[in-house]
Design an enzyme around this catalytic site. Structure first.
Site, PDB file in Angstrom:
ATOM      1  CB  CYS A   8      32.812  30.807  37.257  1.00 32.70           C
ATOM      2  SG  CYS A   8      33.329  29.695  35.961  1.00 32.70           S
ATOM      3  CB  CYS A  27      33.255  32.469  41.099  1.00 33.65           C
ATOM      4  SG  CYS A  27      32.829  34.169  40.664  1.00 33.65           S
ATOM      5  CB  CYS A  38      31.974  40.109  37.990  1.00 37.75           C
ATOM      6  SG  CYS A  38      30.995  39.900  36.502  1.00 37.75           S
TER       7      CYS A  38
END
Length: 157
Positions: free
Chosen positions: A25, A99, A107
């Site tokens: 996250c 998230c 990411c």
């Protein structure tokens, strides 16, 4: 001729590979920490979960409190950077972003045969209002994460 049944020590000596999972996250301060501890608890040794953040922050004290309510202690956990996990990327079977969609897009790509999943949850760090109100909303997120982990485990990944 049939083989005799395995005794208890023999059953436990069988080497079953453990799948490693990385939860990601933004700050590694709430959602990914809860997902990590729930998978490690509910996965019954079949999985080893770790967690990281895109921009590691400080462990959310409200999250620590709501996890203690269900007997899980996060108080000594650290908030780790995803960059620390990139050199070990090949160890992970799954990378799960917890998230929102926009943040999940940031990411980094992990090399290799890693399956990427996205389970979006509200961010307890963004909750406003009284401590009691933030506590209640964080409990809801905790319960959503636990239910999602249990659902995923029931799919026999």
């Amino acid at each position: 001729m049939l083989s005799p049944p395995l005794d208890e020590p023999s059953i436990h000596s069988i080497d079953i590979p453990v799948k490693k999972i990385l939860f990601v996250c933004i700050h590694n301060s709430a959602r990914s920490q809860m997902a990590e501890i729930f998978l490690n608890q509910l996965g019954e040794g079949r999985f080893l979960a770790e967690s990281a953040g895109l921009e590691p922050g400080e462990l959310n004290p409200v999250v620590v409190a709501v996890m203690q309510e269900v007997g899980l202690d996060l108080s000594s956990n650290t908030c780790d950077s995803i960059d620390d996990f990139l050199p070990r990327a090949e160890e992970f079977a799954y990378v799960v972003t917890v998230c929102d969609e926009t943040s999940a897009e940031h990411c980094p790509t992990f090399p290799g045969e890693i399956e990427r999943l996205h389970w979006g949850f509200p961010d307890p760090s963004a909750f406003d209002g009284s401590f009691a109100g933030r506590l209640e909303r964080t409990r809801e997120v905790r319960d959503l994460i636990k239910a999602r982990v249990a659902q995923w485990l029931s799919s026999d990944p």
